[in-house]
Design an enzyme around this catalytic site. Structure first.
Site, short mmCIF file in Angstrom:
data_model
loop_
_atom_site.label_atom_id
_atom_site.label_comp_id
_atom_site.label_asym_id
_atom_site.label_seq_id
_atom_site.Cartn_x
_atom_site.Cartn_y
_atom_site.Cartn_z
CG ASP A 1 29.37 45.26 50.20
OD1 ASP A 1 30.09 44.84 49.29
OD2 ASP A 1 29.79 45.43 51.37
CB CYS B 1 35.76 44.90 55.24
SG CYS B 1 35.83 43.78 53.81
P1 RI2 Z 1 34.26 49.76 48.07
C1 RI2 Z 1 33.40 44.90 50.25
O1 RI2 Z 1 32.75 43.67 50.03
C2 RI2 Z 1 33.36 45.35 51.70
O2 RI2 Z 1 32.19 44.95 52.37
C3 RI2 Z 1 33.45 46.85 51.52
O3 RI2 Z 1 33.03 47.60 52.64
C4 RI2 Z 1 32.52 47.05 50.32
O4 RI2 Z 1 32.80 45.95 49.46
C5 RI2 Z 1 32.65 48.35 49.60
O5 RI2 Z 1 33.90 48.45 48.93
P2 RI2 Z 1 33.52 42.38 49.42
O6 RI2 Z 1 33.41 42.47 47.91
O7 RI2 Z 1 33.27 49.86 46.94
O8 RI2 Z 1 34.94 42.38 49.91
O9 RI2 Z 1 34.18 50.94 48.98
O10 RI2 Z 1 32.75 41.18 49.94
O11 RI2 Z 1 35.67 49.49 47.58
#
Ligand code: RI2
Length: 324
Positions: free
Chosen positions: A201, A132
């Site tokens: 998350d 991701c």
């Molecule tokens: P940062 C994202 O979720 C991903 O799962 C990623 O690992 C997590 O947020 C943390 O992101 P999504 O919003 O806070 O894309 O490290 O579903 O940037």
């Protein structure tokens, strides 16, 4: 009965953008929520302390209801709404604006500090495998590069939304060599990786890591191959409700993210499920890297208690009437 003042367009827009993932990533969502609350505080026409507080709570609820899994969102609301204090509207507004500024400063500092810690775990010449797109995880690579280390990356594309493409772009901007692979090729390429590096998350009190769907399978494969798993997560990812036995709700997203209507109709009568996240049990995680240092997942509960006490408040909810 009087109704609460409406939320401003800024809150509506932020909430819509979070729900559709125009704004995404746990830390980015938290920042957007805090900034939307600041606009609400500036623009609301609430003219009494009670209506001002009600208007801020309502804005908080609108933001809270967008996506259920990343705890950085309610933690942003806790930090900012929980510091709203004063006897008149001006004082309430000032305290709220001060809290939102302090919160966003804290986000920047936390990401920088955890990046230093994560970078220390990476050696010159190492290859990381990512899943991701995580700004916390990328901060670790960025700081390793600043330390003069040569880092390469194997980037999983991360179906269904291909956020691996964002990771690949940002790593290239850092000068990191990138190999992009489909998710199902991860096990094949783990032999070439020195670390799995992911974000989070939410992190539960038992050290379970809630992250983008596919993280847990990657972690199990990495353990089998002897590749250590590092989770980069600033402390706003710690989920205080899990201290009191609650579980983290896993967001189910629309099936159209993974299959279009025509293909679905061609296949025939099927169920389609699109969970956005999964839980990696603590036994598959080697280190959780935070701005307060690195922790084995089993001891993250100590930090959680220090930061949140035994339970979490919900300042976006209506206060309950005191019992007679
Ligand atoms: P940062 C994202 O979720 C991903 O799962 C990623 O690992 C997590 O947020 C943390 O992101 P999504 O919003 O806070 O894309 O490290 O579903 O940037």
């Amino acid at each position: 009965m009087t109704s609460d003042p409406p939320v401003t367009d800024a809150v509506e827009d932020a909430a819509a953008d979070i729900a559709t993932m125009e704004i995404r990533g746990a830390a980015t969502i938290a920042r957007a929520a805090a900034e939307a609350l600041a606009v609400q505080a500036r623009e609301t026409d609430a003219d009494s302390p009670a209506t001002f507080e009600a208007s801020m709570r309502r804005a908080g609820r609108r933001l809270y209801d967008t996506r259920p899994t990343a705890v950085s969102l309610p933690n942003a609301l806790r930090y900012t709404l929980g510091r709203m204090d004063g006897d008149d509207v001006e004082a309430l507004r000032d305290s709220l604006l001060g809290a939102t500024r302090a919160f966003t400063d804290r986000l920047d500092r936390a990401q920088r500090d955890l990046g230093q810690v994560g970078a220390n775990r990476l050696r010159d010449g190492d290859t990381v495998m990512t899943h991701c797109h995580s700004t916390d995880a990328l901060s670790c690579v960025e700081h390793a590069v600043e330390q003069g280390k040569d880092i390469s990356a194997i980037v999983k594309e991360t179906r269904p939304r291909n956020q691996g493409h964002i990771t690949a772009t940002e790593l290239r901007e850092l000068g990191v060599d990138v190999t992009l692979v489909v998710d199902s090729a991860a096990r094949r390429y783990l032999d070439d990786a020195d670390h799995v590096l992911v974000g989070a998350d939410s992190i539960a009190a038992d050290g379970g890591v809630v992250n983008k769907i596919g993280t847990s399978g990657l972690a199990v494969n990495a353990r089998e191959r002897g590749v250590p798993i590092m989770v980069a997560a600033q402390t706003i990812k710690l989920h205080p409700d899990t201290l009191t036995g609650h579980t983290v709700e896993i967001e189910m997203r629309d099936e159209t993210e993974i299959i279009d209507a025509d293909t679905r109709a061609d296949i025939g009568d099927i169920e389609v499920r699109n969970p956005a996240f999964d839980v990696t049990p603590p036994r598959y995680v080697d280190a959780i890297v935070t701005e307060s240092g690195q922790f084995p997942p089993e001891s993250i509960v100590t930090l959680m208690r220090e930061l949140f006490g035994e339970s979490a408040d919900r300042p976006w909810e209506e206060p309950t009437e005191p019992q007679q």
